[in-house]
Motif scaffolding. Sequence first.
Motif, short mmCIF file in Angstrom:
data_model
loop_
_atom_site.label_atom_id
_atom_site.label_comp_id
_atom_site.label_asym_id
_atom_site.label_seq_id
_atom_site.Cartn_x
_atom_site.Cartn_y
_atom_site.Cartn_z
N ARG A 39 0.63 -1.12 0.14
CA ARG A 39 0.03 -0.23 0.23
C ARG A 39 0.62 0.97 -0.23
NH1 ARG A 39 -5.36 -0.75 0.64
NH2 ARG A 39 -5.75 -2.89 1.53
N ASN A 40 1.98 1.00 0.49
CA ASN A 40 2.74 2.06 0.66
C ASN A 40 3.90 2.11 0.22
OD1 ASN A 40 4.92 4.52 1.73
ND2 ASN A 40 2.76 4.52 3.44
N SER A 51 6.61 4.78 0.18
CA SER A 51 6.90 6.21 1.47
C SER A 51 8.46 6.13 1.40
CB SER A 51 6.74 6.87 2.59
OG SER A 51 7.04 4.97 3.49
N ASP A 103 -1.29 3.25 -2.78
CA ASP A 103 -2.45 4.14 -2.37
C ASP A 103 -1.78 5.75 -2.11
OD1 ASP A 103 -2.61 3.85 0.35
OD2 ASP A 103 -4.34 3.02 0.15
N VAL A 104 -0.14 5.22 -1.86
CA VAL A 104 0.43 6.12 -1.15
C VAL A 104 2.19 6.12 -1.39
CG1 VAL A 104 1.54 8.14 0.14
CG2 VAL A 104 -0.28 7.10 0.77
N VAL A 105 2.52 7.13 -2.53
CA VAL A 105 3.64 7.18 -3.19
C VAL A 105 4.64 8.45 -2.90
CG1 VAL A 105 5.20 6.93 -5.43
CG2 VAL A 105 2.90 5.87 -5.45
N GLY A 106 6.08 7.64 -1.46
CA GLY A 106 6.65 9.47 -1.51
C GLY A 106 6.69 10.60 -2.32
N SER A 107 7.11 11.28 -2.32
CA SER A 107 7.31 12.67 -2.94
C SER A 107 8.59 12.31 -3.63
CB SER A 107 6.94 14.40 -2.62
OG SER A 107 8.34 14.27 -1.27
N TRP A 137 -3.43 4.67 -6.25
CA TRP A 137 -3.18 6.01 -5.99
C TRP A 137 -3.69 7.20 -7.30
CZ3 TRP A 137 1.41 6.17 -9.47
CH2 TRP A 137 2.43 7.52 -9.27
N SER A 179 -3.00 10.32 -6.49
CA SER A 179 -1.79 11.66 -5.97
C SER A 179 -1.33 12.10 -6.98
CB SER A 179 -1.17 11.63 -4.86
OG SER A 179 -0.33 10.71 -4.77
#
Length: 893
Positions: free
Chosen positions: A528-529, A531, A550-554, A573, A575
Amino acid sequence: MGNVCSPSFSCDDTVSRCLHCTVRRAGYICQLQDNLHNLEKELEKLIEARNDVMIKVTVAEQQAMKRLEQVQGWFSRVQDVETEAEKLRGQSSLAVQQLCPGGFCSKNCKSSYKFGKKVYKTLRAVQNLRSEGDFKDVAQLLPENPVDERPLAPTVVGLQLTFEKLWRCLTEEQAGIIGIYGMGGVGKTTLLTQINNKFLDFPNNFDVVIWAVVSKDLELEKIQERIAKKIGFFNESWKRKSLDDKAQEIFKILIKKKFVLLLDDIWEPVDLIKVGLPLPTSTSASKVVFTTREFEVCGNMEAHKSFKVECLRYEDAWKLFEAKVGKEVLDSHPNIPELAETVAKECGGLPLALIVVGRAMACKKTPQEWEHAIEVLRSSASKFSGMEIRVYSRLKFSYDFLPSDTARFCLLYCSLFPEDYKINTEDLIDCWICEGIFDQYDGIRARNQGYSIIGTLIHACLLEEEEDNIVKMHDVIRDMALWIVSTIDHEKEKEKYLVLAGVGLTEAPRIGMWKDVTRMSLMNNKIRNLSKSPTCPNLLTLFLSGKHIDVVGSDFFQSMASLRVLDVSFNRWNSGLHICNLDSLQHLCLSYSGIQELPEELKYLVNLKCLKLEYTYHLRRIPTEVISNLKSLRVLRMFQCGSTKQEEDSILFGDSELLIEELLCLKHLNVLTISLRSMHALRRLWSSPVLQNGTRSLCLELLKDSKSLSDLSLASLRHLEKIKLSNCDDWEELKIDYTGEVKNIQETHGFQSLRRVSIYGCKSLRHMTWLMFAPNLKDIRIDWCENIEEMIKLDEVPTEVVENLIPFAKLQFVLVEDLKNLKSIYSKPLPFPHLKELTVMRCPKLKKLPLDCSSAAECKFVIWGEEWWWKELQWDDQATQSAFLPFFKSLKS
């Protein structure tokens, strides 16, 4: 007085003959002692010669050869003369005593004469036999049986149907050269052995059945040697003959015989003429049957029939596995049978793997051992006992035999996808192009090269063709590829794969594992992450497609400067996409993802060749000048891209006209899939040769400014493979101009590349007659088009055009749904040779199907529909109804 005649005699000849006879007779007596002595010596030499010949004969017979008749006759004559000599030796003392002193006369001349004559004749016989005993050859190969039985495993399952087809082809059908192909370890040699042994039951079918193993290093002389041994030609002199002379000798014999040549394990074409074979034709009595892993070899061998040996269905696979494990082990614990079924499934129906794994598990009597086996087979199958040596090393021959390093790379690349994954060939080729393996080509030439390699891998039975544009890698082949990848010399090849696709990961691999990796696949996991930012300067390919991220770090992509291929499709994802420092990126796939906005920074990816945005239903904004700035773009896939609620500063806002204007800036585009919402945008697309040639899929939605299209307009999209018409309420028809020659109409108006047609919610549409001009159409889906009464209106088509068309010859799938006024699909019966499914739902007025009764005998397909509808169908006769009754499957209303 008369003359007086007196006879005159010459006594010279008479005296000479009498004198010679007397001398010869006297010689038998006076030379008796010398002749007896010489007989003794000559007999010893003859016996020595006989013993030498006997040694040669013994050695030959130990080699399954048969002594020559002339040698056997010579042995008999030697025995006879030896017996006679022994008899004379026993009488010699008395005969010598009768001689006078000096031996020039005898006390009994008559007796001595007779004895002396026998001695002389025996001596001459011994001398002659010694001369005759100088044999060049003493034995020859035994004439073999017409068929040699070959060893066959007692458990042979799953091949019976293919065997029956092959045997029928051999004995009944017109085929002189027959190919059997399939992946390594699938049972081709077993099948050929069954055929060989079947001839034992029918010895009179053929004069001779010859078996020869060819293998990778093709040597025609070895094939000739096997044939020569079978027909009794092989000897020392045969070995000294040239290839051509041997071929001539073989030809002279086999041209008079009805033969079968079974060639096992061919890797490249065998020149049968150079071997010396009378080349079988489709009608000749003689046959050649061969096995190969390469379907291409069947073509090169000009096979009249080719049979593919498939992996076993599960029922047969289980029977084979059960036989190798043994009943005692399976009954040793109540949990083992279920675990054993799981282990058997991991073998993918490949007999070789089933046998190796089954034998390895034949001593495992605890559930824990079976659970461990499942874990090993799923995570690192090469570590399972026997798999590396007995399975992968054998399968690797096919990998090694591929024609180029490029083909080998492409096969290993397929291992990045999860087990049983259906790989889209277009997507695969997109990745290969962006990997740079076709740098010597560009555009369509590169794509054609990609398709050629896929064909090579399919023909080598290393990839399986599932359906149109879909391939799959067999589980065991994938495991072999991963094993090869794990054994690559990373220092030399500069390659390191990390494949953890579909293994249930909930977290990304720890940062240290990314460092030296060149290609990584984390597809279809539960991560899921993302980051944390890994450092992987060598990473070229990263597959992250799935449904959970659903979360990918900048800064996740910050240290991936070499990355060329990135796939984040299907993820939720939504974002922003942080793509800083991805200057090398050439392939970006966001299809089916939840992304809502493309970032402005995307336009700085100047090396990007492929951008995929298909089925991004949530995408609300594509900023202006992002697409138009991607000057290197070759592939743009935007079929059904974008939300219906577009932001005003998005190029998808309105009727797609801004999108087309940006696409006109892309001069190298050769593949385009797109959705349009206005006729003006469609006309702008038609105005550009680049966009015309590149369009592969076209979706027309909500067209409200046109009631009809010209068929010439759509037909100008020569590479169009898929079209979808959705909610075009005013659209009534696709107009066809039937003026001109029939051939011209077919070529000019034809949709040669069109494979799939989907029409939904076009309420004014009256018919689909233009589909007749799509010869390669495979899939038709029409839904909620209430005005259609006849799908194909033949009364609008000139008779000469109808007579020269065979519509729907390649059609596989048909779905008609919610067509409340549909009465006819096609007014005449059609054979539908490739049809797989016909689905009819909520079409109450459709009372007759365009089915030719011969279709029931030639092919099998499924007719889906409501029970009440099926009962109300009308048929030409009871026989037709009965023929199609087994095809029907009921759908709930």
